[in-house]
Design a protein around this motif. Sequence first.
Motif, PDB file in Angstrom:
ATOM      1  N   VAL A  22       0.864  -1.182   0.000  1.00  0.00           N
ATOM      2  CA  VAL A  22       0.000   0.000   0.000  1.00  0.00           C
ATOM      3  C   VAL A  22       0.899   1.230   0.000  1.00  0.00           C
ATOM      4  O   VAL A  22       1.640   1.471   0.953  1.00  0.00           O
ATOM      5  CB  VAL A  22      -0.943   0.019   1.224  1.00  0.00           C
ATOM      6  N   HIS A  23       0.830   2.006  -1.073  1.00  0.00           N
ATOM      7  CA  HIS A  23       1.648   3.208  -1.227  1.00  0.00           C
ATOM      8  C   HIS A  23       0.791   4.433  -0.907  1.00  0.00           C
ATOM      9  O   HIS A  23      -0.136   4.752  -1.659  1.00  0.00           O
ATOM     10  CB  HIS A  23       2.168   3.338  -2.653  1.00  0.00           C
ATOM     11  N   TYR A  24       1.098   5.115   0.169  1.00  0.00           N
ATOM     12  CA  TYR A  24       0.428   6.374   0.503  1.00  0.00           C
ATOM     13  C   TYR A  24       1.293   7.477  -0.130  1.00  0.00           C
ATOM     14  O   TYR A  24       2.268   7.950   0.461  1.00  0.00           O
ATOM     15  CB  TYR A  24       0.313   6.541   2.010  1.00  0.00           C
ATOM     16  N   ILE A  25       0.932   7.864  -1.346  1.00  0.00           N
ATOM     17  CA  ILE A  25       1.778   8.748  -2.148  1.00  0.00           C
ATOM     18  C   ILE A  25       1.717  10.180  -1.610  1.00  0.00           C
ATOM     19  O   ILE A  25       0.637  10.724  -1.363  1.00  0.00           O
ATOM     20  CB  ILE A  25       1.339   8.716  -3.621  1.00  0.00           C
ATOM     21  N   ASN A  26       2.858  10.788  -1.448  1.00  0.00           N
ATOM     22  CA  ASN A  26       2.920  12.156  -0.941  1.00  0.00           C
ATOM     23  C   ASN A  26       2.513  13.139  -2.035  1.00  0.00           C
ATOM     24  O   ASN A  26       3.307  13.487  -2.907  1.00  0.00           O
ATOM     25  CB  ASN A  26       4.338  12.472  -0.447  1.00  0.00           C
ATOM     26  N   VAL A  27       1.254  13.557  -1.990  1.00  0.00           N
ATOM     27  CA  VAL A  27       0.748  14.546  -2.942  1.00  0.00           C
ATOM     28  C   VAL A  27       0.341  15.816  -2.196  1.00  0.00           C
ATOM     29  O   VAL A  27      -0.610  16.507  -2.575  1.00  0.00           O
ATOM     30  CB  VAL A  27      -0.440  13.989  -3.758  1.00  0.00           C
ATOM     31  N   GLY A  28       1.070  16.126  -1.125  1.00  0.00           N
ATOM     32  CA  GLY A  28       0.792  17.346  -0.369  1.00  0.00           C
ATOM     33  C   GLY A  28      -0.546  17.298   0.329  1.00  0.00           C
ATOM     34  O   GLY A  28      -0.921  16.293   0.938  1.00  0.00           O
ATOM     35  N   GLN A  29      -1.316  18.397   0.227  1.00  0.00           N
ATOM     36  CA  GLN A  29      -2.614  18.488   0.883  1.00  0.00           C
ATOM     37  C   GLN A  29      -3.669  17.809   0.010  1.00  0.00           C
ATOM     38  O   GLN A  29      -4.595  18.432  -0.498  1.00  0.00           O
ATOM     39  CB  GLN A  29      -2.964  19.960   1.132  1.00  0.00           C
ATOM     40  N   ALA A  30      -3.518  16.504  -0.145  1.00  0.00           N
ATOM     41  CA  ALA A  30      -4.393  15.734  -1.030  1.00  0.00           C
ATOM     42  C   ALA A  30      -4.216  14.248  -0.728  1.00  0.00           C
ATOM     43  O   ALA A  30      -3.421  13.882   0.140  1.00  0.00           O
ATOM     44  CB  ALA A  30      -4.047  16.033  -2.490  1.00  0.00           C
ATOM     45  N   ASP A  31      -4.971  13.418  -1.440  1.00  0.00           N
ATOM     46  CA  ASP A  31      -4.903  11.968  -1.257  1.00  0.00           C
ATOM     47  C   ASP A  31      -4.586  11.270  -2.574  1.00  0.00           C
ATOM     48  O   ASP A  31      -5.116  11.646  -3.631  1.00  0.00           O
ATOM     49  CB  ASP A  31      -6.249  11.417  -0.758  1.00  0.00           C
ATOM     50  N   SER A  32      -3.756  10.241  -2.512  1.00  0.00           N
ATOM     51  CA  SER A  32      -3.547   9.322  -3.624  1.00  0.00           C
ATOM     52  C   SER A  32      -2.889   8.070  -3.061  1.00  0.00           C
ATOM     53  O   SER A  32      -1.812   8.142  -2.468  1.00  0.00           O
ATOM     54  CB  SER A  32      -2.666   9.929  -4.715  1.00  0.00           C
ATOM     55  N   ILE A  33      -3.562   6.933  -3.230  1.00  0.00           N
ATOM     56  CA  ILE A  33      -3.097   5.678  -2.631  1.00  0.00           C
ATOM     57  C   ILE A  33      -3.077   4.579  -3.689  1.00  0.00           C
ATOM     58  O   ILE A  33      -4.090   4.313  -4.341  1.00  0.00           O
ATOM     59  CB  ILE A  33      -4.015   5.261  -1.466  1.00  0.00           C
ATOM     60  N   LEU A  34      -1.926   3.949  -3.837  1.00  0.00           N
ATOM     61  CA  LEU A  34      -1.763   2.830  -4.762  1.00  0.00           C
ATOM     62  C   LEU A  34      -1.682   1.535  -3.968  1.00  0.00           C
ATOM     63  O   LEU A  34      -0.931   1.443  -2.996  1.00  0.00           O
ATOM     64  CB  LEU A  34      -0.489   3.005  -5.590  1.00  0.00           C
TER      65      LEU A  34
END
Length: 414
Positions: free
Chosen positions: A70-82
């Motif tokens: 589970v990759h909790y991608i650092n997209v700042g003040q936002a969400d994106s999870i692979l």
Amino acid sequence: MANNKKRLLNLITIFIFIISLVGCNSNSKNSSKKVEEKQGIVTQDTSNKKNGDLSYSDKNSTNISGKLKVHYINVGQADSILIQQDSHNMLIDAGNNADSNLVVNYLKKQGISKLDYVIGTHPHEDHIGGLDVVIKTFNIDKILMPKISTTTKTFKDVITAVQNKNMKVTAPKVGDNYKLGGATWSILAPNNSSYQDLNNYSIVIKMKYGNNSFIFTGDAESISEGEILKKQLDIKADVLKVGHHGSHSSTTDAFLAKVNPKYAVIMCEKGNDYGHPHKETMIKLQNKKITTYRTDECGTVVATSDGTKITFDKKPGTYNYNGNSNTTKNTSEKTKKTDTYSTSKNNKSNRILATGNSSSQIPQTKGVGVYITNTGKKYHVNGCSSLKKSKISISLEKAKSQGYGPCGNCHPPQ
């Protein structure tokens, strides 16, 4: 005497026949079970189903192979999870519009060319901003989005990307179960079709891999959490993606107690205008001694499960809130302000069924209304203290196009 012997032989024959029938039935069940396991069938466990309990039996749970990442991608003040398992891939949200290339490049670096599932948890720009580019770039089997539409350019771009690929959008149904390789996941929310705040339309899911489980909440707030609890859904998990970037609007005491996670992950930006994560949330996590990872402190965080234990590629973050040490004093007025917004009756979003036909027109709504002033370059919600001198009504889309940014004091829509 002869009659007695004949009677005994008949009884023995009947007994042998009954035993052979039982044996055949057992073999038939075992054979059927093997076929199900080979096909990877996920079935509902009705023996323990009560009051909407979403417990289910995965026939492959004891035969899992490889690892779940589970990759909790650092997209700042936002969400994106692979999420990855055995060459199967799933993406939950894709950050802001400006994060499109970041997300696409991250996926490509993982060797991904196809996504089994793409989920847009709810139509806020910080969650679906990069989805249109993701949809254009990768082969996708299924796209899920909630039953709500807006007229923002971001939302329109996503729908256009879906239509251009002749795809359909699937509406989430609580209780639906899916497979991702050897992992299984189920939908926990939304449990209603009418919310004032778009955050509560967030698709919430639970993923299981062997004996490990993860919950992903989008921006679901206390209302949605309460509905999940009321339905007595199975939400116990090892890892909780904390709702709404660690805002006090989410992660209620009751919800956190029911999930009872060992680990928490917060996705937010360092020094963000909203004071995320908020003091109330961080105190709860600290009091329960929940090991916490944060993208604002740790960058991208990758959790790996082998079905028994979970490891992380980064050291845990702190329990700090609003960028300051976790003390009893208030760090800023931002932590006192409400972290939600409600649309007015005139601007309330129309709810739609997700497109069953990719070429169908999407019912549209009036854009979310905000306010600007004669001075400064911030947009505000009604009631903000900055609106005392002037109050000019404007659509959120137009405010952004004119270079206005969000007011940190009243947390207007993103």
